[in-house]
Design an enzyme around this catalytic site. Structure first.
Site, short mmCIF file in Angstrom:
data_model
loop_
_atom_site.label_atom_id
_atom_site.label_comp_id
_atom_site.label_asym_id
_atom_site.label_seq_id
_atom_site.Cartn_x
_atom_site.Cartn_y
_atom_site.Cartn_z
N ASP A 1 0.80 -1.22 0.00
CA ASP A 1 0.00 0.00 0.00
C ASP A 1 0.84 1.27 0.00
O ASP A 1 0.31 2.37 -0.20
CB ASP A 1 -0.85 0.05 1.28
CG ASP A 1 -2.15 -0.71 1.13
OD1 ASP A 1 -2.62 -0.88 0.00
OD2 ASP A 1 -2.70 -1.15 2.17
C1 GLC Z 1 -1.61 -3.81 5.39
C2 GLC Z 1 -2.85 -3.90 4.53
C3 GLC Z 1 -2.63 -4.76 3.32
C4 GLC Z 1 -1.37 -4.39 2.62
C5 GLC Z 1 -0.18 -4.36 3.55
C6 GLC Z 1 1.07 -3.90 2.92
O1 GLC Z 1 -1.42 -5.02 6.05
O2 GLC Z 1 -3.94 -4.38 5.26
O3 GLC Z 1 -3.72 -4.67 2.46
O4 GLC Z 1 -1.18 -5.30 1.60
O5 GLC Z 1 -0.47 -3.51 4.64
O6 GLC Z 1 1.05 -2.53 2.64
C1 GLC Z 2 -0.62 2.53 5.79
C2 GLC Z 2 0.13 1.31 6.30
C3 GLC Z 2 -0.20 0.08 5.53
C4 GLC Z 2 -1.69 -0.07 5.41
C5 GLC Z 2 -2.34 1.19 4.87
C6 GLC Z 2 -3.84 1.06 4.85
O1 GLC Z 2 -0.18 2.84 4.54
O2 GLC Z 2 1.52 1.52 6.28
O3 GLC Z 2 0.37 -1.05 6.17
O4 GLC Z 2 -1.99 -1.14 4.57
O5 GLC Z 2 -1.99 2.28 5.67
O6 GLC Z 2 -4.47 2.13 4.28
#
Ligand code: GLC
Ligand code: GLC
Length: 794
Positions: A484
Site C-alpha cells: 500500500d
Molecule cells: C496492510 C494492509 C494490506 C497491505 C499491507 C502492505 O497489512 O492491510 O492490504 O497489503 O499492509 O502494505
Molecule cells: C498505511 C500502512 C499500511 C496499510 C495502509 C492502509 O499505509 O503503512 O500497512 O496497509 O496504511 O491504508
C-alpha cells in the site's frame, strides 16, 4: 529473560502471570456477529456486527494510561479496593492470573483471603458477554465486603462518540428495571437496538451516571462510590451513561458465591420497540437474562463454546518433535486465522474499529486460513467480495461489513486486487471440491440485474491484468499493489492528502509491478488448472496459459536485475529495487512472488533470488521488506519513504510477506532456509517477550527491522494477513499437506523427522504418519470419504 506468561497446551490457553505486560495482551470473544476485545486486565470493548456503527462499550484510544475502560469489577474489602484483573486500581494482588482461551478469557485475582475468579465469554447463539464472577473466602475468618460491577456505554457510533459532544452530552438515556440496567440512547427515534447490563440476583445499589459513580475529578481507579462503599442510585440524563451494580456480601471461611452478569445487545422490530410511551420492550433482554440465570446454564453454554472450538481445531493436528511448532499449528495460528477472518483489519489494539472496512485483497487472503475450518462462511465471503467488483474487473479496495457495499471514499485502482479473487476462490475449491460455486450468479458493484457467474468474475479479474500492461509488458501498478505504501503515481507534497487515494499523476505512467507479475503467473497457472479441471473451452485455457508464458518472458527479460528480481518500474520507467538504486536496492515481495511462481527456475533465477534475500534481507528477527532502507522522502515512491527506516513498509520485518519467501524456499526444496525463516517470525519461538512487547501467542504484522531504533519490537498484532500466510506456509509448504482439486498431495519440506498429521478433508479423516526423509519426496492421496490411517514415505 523476563517472562510474563506461558502456554498451557492441554487447555489451548495462554496463561499470563504478571498483569503488567509490556503492552496489553488481548483476546477476542464471539463467533457470529457479537464480538468483544478483552485485554489481560479486562479492558476493551464489544460491538454487534460493526465496530464503528454498533459499538456497545466506550473505549479510549491513546489514553493515559492506555487500555482504560472495560468490564471492571471492584472489590471493597475494608479500606482496600482491588480488581481481580489488577486494573484499574492496580492494588498489588496476592495472586493474579489471566487465561486467554479459545473465545473466552478467565481472570483470577486474590487478595487478603478473598479470591475472585471471573470467566468472560460470548455464548454461541446470543448477542452478549457472560461474566461469571465467583468469589471465595480463602481465609480463616468471616468476610464482609462489597462487589461493584462497572461498564461505560458508547453512544453507538464509535466515531461521533469521540467528537460530537455538543450533541452527545445531551442524548444519553437509560432505564432501570429488575436487576437490569438498560442503555437506550437514541432508541426513541431511529435506532431499533439497545444494550443492557444485568445480573442474576437482586443488587443493593446501582449507578447509571458516570459522574455520580466516579466523581468529576476521579479516574476509573478511584470511583467515589466504591471508595465510600455506597451507590448513588443515579439515573443518567445525558452526560455519560454507565452501568454499575453493588452487592453487599458476607462469606464464611471456605464459602463461595457466584454471580452471573450478562452484557447484552437487543434489536427490536419498529412496531415492537415500546410497551408503553417511553418504556422499551425488554422481552428479548429478559429472555437472555433467563438463559443465563443459573451456573448450570452458564456451564452448558461454556461447554458448547468449547465444543465449537474443539470441533474446528480437531480438523488439523500435528504431532511432531517440536512443541513450539505443534502449539502454533494446532492452536494459535488457526485461532488467529479465524479472528482475522471475522474482523478483517477493523478492530484491534492497533486498529480503532472506526477506520477500515473489509479489504478486497485482505479478505481474499484471509480465506486461505479458514477454508478448512468454516467452508460455508468462506463461500459466502467469496460471493460478498466478488459482488463489489466492477464490470471491467477492477474492484473497490474495501467494503463495509454492515452494508456489504463498496467504499466510495477509497474507490479502486489497486491493480493486484482482482487477482486475489482467483487466489481465494481456488483455495476454497481445492479445500472443498465445491466447483458449483463457480456457477453462482454474482452482481457487479452490488447492482441487481448485472449478475454473471463467479467464473466470469474470475475471467475478468484475469483480464484486468492483461488489459493493463505497461511498456515492458509487466502489470501497471495503479495506486499500489500489495504494498500500500509504494505509491508510484501519487507524487504528494501535501500532508493532507492520503497516499492511498491520491493520484496526482497517472496519464502516461510507466509504473509497473513485479509483485503483480509474479502473482499473475502463480495465480494464472492455478486458474488454468481449474479451468482445465472443469472442462472449460481449451481455446480459452490456452489463451490463459499464453498470457502466463508472456508474463514469464517479460519478467525474465526486464524484471531480473542480475542477482534478484526487480521490484517495479516507476512513473518515468526507472528501476526500483535494483542494484543501481541509491537506496531500496532489493525488495522482498518480488523475490517471494517470482520464486513462488518459479519464474526462471531452470536458469537458476529462483535460487539466486532466494540467496540474495538471505544475504541482504534476513536479520535476527526475520526478513526485512527492503534494503537499504529509505532515509529520505522520495516523492516519486510515496508513503514507503515516509516511514522512519526499519518500520512498517520501509525495511520493517513485514511478517505478512515472509511466508512468500518461505514458500518460495520450500518450492526450491531448501528446507533449512524455509524452516529458519519460519521460526524467526513465529512468536512461539521468540524468546524475549519484553522486547517483542506484543502478545507472544499471535503473529504481528510488523517487527522492527535491523535499521530501527529497537530491532525486534513487534507491532500491529492479531489482524494481519500474516495469519493466513503463515498457515499456508506451515501447513502446505513445510508440513506438506497440500489440498488439490481431487485429493491431498503430501510433499513436506521441513528438517524434522517423522511426524503425525490428523487432517479432516471434506468427508474424509486422514491419520497420517509422515516419514520425512528430507529428500523431497511426494505422495498423492486421492480423495475418498471416511477414516483412513496411512503411513506415507516422503
Ligand atoms: C496492510 C494492509 C494490506 C497491505 C499491507 C502492505 O497489512 O492491510 O492490504 O497489503 O499492509 O502494505
Ligand atoms: C498505511 C500502512 C499500511 C496499510 C495502509 C492502509 O499505509 O503503512 O500497512 O496497509 O496504511 O491504508
Amino acid at each position: 529473560m523476563k517472562e510474563y506468561g506461558h502456554f498451557d497446551d492441554a487447555h489451548r490457553e495462554y496463561v499470563i502471570t504478571d498483569p503488567a505486560t509490556p503492552w496489553p495482551w488481548i483476546n477476542y470473544m464471539g463467533t457470529e456477529d457479537f464480538f468483544s476485545l478483552i485485554s489481560n486486565t479486562a479492558g476493551g470493548y464489544c460491538f454487534c456486527k460493526d465496530a464503528k456503527f454498533r459499538r456497545i462499550l466506550r473505549y479510549r484510544y491513546n489514553g493515559v494510561p492506555m487500555d482504560d475502560g472495560g468490564r471492571y469489577y471492584y472489590i471493597k474489602d475494608g479500606d482496600t479496593v482491588w480488581n481481580p484483573g489488577w486494573k484499574p486500581c492496580k492494588t498489588p494482588l496476592d495472586f493474579y492470573e489471566c487465561r486467554h482461551g479459545m473465545g473466552y478469557t478467565r481472570v483470577t485475582g486474590e487478595k487478603d483471603g478473598l479470591k475472585a475468579d471471573v470467566l468472560f465469554f460470548v455464548p454461541i447463539g446470543h448477542r452478549c458477554e457472560v461474566h461469571r464472577v465467583k468469589l471465595t473466602n480463602t481465609g480463616v475468618a468471616k468476610k464482609s465486603f462489597q462487589l461493584y460491577s462497572f461498564v461505560e456505554w458508547c453512544l453507538w457510533n464509535a466515531s461521533t462518540d469521540m467528537e460530537n459532544f455538543q450533541r452527545n452530552l445531551s442524548t444519553g438515556q437509560v432505564e432501570i428495571e429488575g436487576n437490569v440496567l438498560y442503555h437506550k440512547t437514541e432508541y426513541r427515534e431511529r435506532r431499533d437496538h439497545y444494550a443492557f447490563f444485568g445480573v442474576n440476583r437482586k443488587f443493593d445499589g446501582f449507578d447509571t451516571d458516570r459522574e455520580t459513580f466516579i466523581g468529576m475529578y476521579n479516574g476509573f481507579n478511584a470511583p467515589q462510590q466504591v471508595l465510600a462503599g455506597t451507590s448513588g442510585n443515579s439515573v443518567a440524563h445525558g452526560w455519560s451513561p454507565v452501568a454499575s451494580h453493588r452487592f453487599d456480601l458476607t462469606l464464611e471461611p471456605g464459602a463461595s458465591e457466584e454471580l452471573i452478569f450478562v452484557l447484552g445487545y437487543v434489536e427490536n422490530l419498529p412496531e415492537e420497540k415500546f410497551v408503553a410511551p417511553q418504556i422499551i420492550n425488554k422481552a428479548k433482554a429478559q429472555a437472555m437474562m433467563d438463559a443465563f440465570a443459573t451456573g448450570a446454564q452458564v456451564d452448558a453454554a461454556f461447554a458448547q463454546l468449547r465444543v465449537f472450538w474443539d470441533d474446528l481445531l480437531d480438523r488439523f493436528i500435528v504431532e511432531s518433535e517440536v512443541p513450539e511448532l505443534d502449539r502454533t499449528v494446532n492452536v494459535w495460528n488457526q485461532y488467529q486465522c479465524m479472528i482475522t477472518f471475522f474482523f478483517s483489519r477493523s478492530a484491534s489494539y492497533f486498529e480503532s474499529g472506526i477506520g477500515r472496512g473489509m479489504g478486497f485483497r485482505d479478505s481474499n487472503q484471509d480465506l486461505a486460513g479458514i477454508v478448512h475450518l468454516i467452508p460455508d462462511r468462506a463461500r459466502q465471503r467469496i460471493i460478498d467480495i466478488a459482488s463489489t467488483q466492477f464490470p471491467d474487473g477492477g474492484c473497490y479496495h474495501q467494503y463495509q461489513p454492515l452494508t456489504k457495499r463498496g467504499n466510495n471514499d477509497i474507490g479502486g485502482g489497486f491493480n493486484d486486487d482482482p487477482l486475489w479473487l482467483i487466489f481465494g476462490t481456488v483455495a476454497y475449491i481445492r479445500e472443498t471440491g465445491d466447483f458449483g460455486i463457480l456457477n453462482e450468479q454474482v452482481p457487479f458493484d452490488n447492482k441487481p440485474g448485472t449478475e454473471v457467474s463467479l467464473l466470469d468474475h474470475l475471467k475478468i479479474s484475469f483480464k484486468h491484468v492483461t488489459d493493463n500492461l505497461g511498456p515492458h509488458g509487466l502489470p501497471l501498478i495503479g495506486r499500489a499493489d500489495w504494498n500500500d505504501c509504494l505509491n508510484l503515481n501519487c507524487f504528494s507534497d501535501n500532508p493532507d492528502e492520503s497516499f492511498q487515494t491520491t493520484e496526482n499523476k497517472t496519464e502516461g505512467s510507466k509504473a509497473e509491478s513485479l509483485m503483480i507479475a509474479g502473482l499473475f503467473v502463480a495465480e494464472g497457472r492455478d486458474f488454468a488448472a481449474l479451468l482445465d479441471r472443469i472442462g472449460e473451452d481449451p481455446a480459452y485455457v490456452d489463451e490463459v496459459l499464453k498470457a502466463v508464458a508472456a508474463m514469464e518472458s517479460a519478467v525474465k527479460k526486464d524484471g531480473w536485475d542480475g542477482g534478484w528480481f526487480l521490484r517495479a518500474y516507476d512513473y518515468y520507467g526507472r528501476k526500483i529495487g535494483s542494484d543501481e538504486c541509491e537506496e531500496g536496492k532489493i525488495f522482498i515481495e518480488s523475490q517471494g512472488w517470482c520464486t513462488m511462481a518459479r519464474i526462471g527456475a531452470e536458469e537458476g533465477l529462483c535460487d539466486k533470488a532466494l540467496d540474495s534475500a538471505k544475504k541482504y534481507l534476513e536479520c535476527e528477527h526475520g526478513l526485512v521488506l527492503n534494503t537499504p532502507a529509505y532515509t529520505k522522502y522520495f516523492i516519486d515512491y510515496g508513503e514507503i519513504s515516509s516511514y522512519p527506516q526499519g518500520y512498517k513498509e520501509n525495511a520493517g520485518i513485514f511478517c505478512h510477506n515472509n511466508p512468500w519467501v518461505i514458500i518460495g524456499e520450500a518450492m526450491a526444496g531448501r528446507a533449512e532456509d524455509a524452516w529458519r525463516h519460519y521460526k524467526k517470525i513465529t512468536p512461539a519461538f521468540t524468546k524475549d517477550q519484553a522486547l517483542r512487547k506484543v502478545e507472544p501467542y499471535v503473529f504481528c504484522q510488523m517487527v522492527a527491522g535491523k535499521d530501527a531504533a529497537k530491532p525486534g519490537e513487534g507491532k500491529n498484532s492479531w489482524l494481519t494477513g500474516t495469519a493466513a500466510w503463515t498457515w499456508k506456509a506451515v501447513s502446505e509448504a513445510l508440513l506438506g499437506i497440500k489440498p488439490q482439486f481431487d485429493g491431498l498431495l503430501v510433499e513436506p519440506c521441513i528438517p524434522i523427522g517423522t511426524y503425525r498429521i490428523r487432517r479432516r478433508f471434506r468427508e474424509a479423516e486422514y491419520d497420517l504418519i509422515i516419514r520425512n526423509s528430507g529428500k523431497g519426496g511426494k505422495v498423492f492421496i486421492p480423495y475418498k470419504p471416511g477414516k483412513q490411517t496411512l503411513e506415507v514415505d516422503c
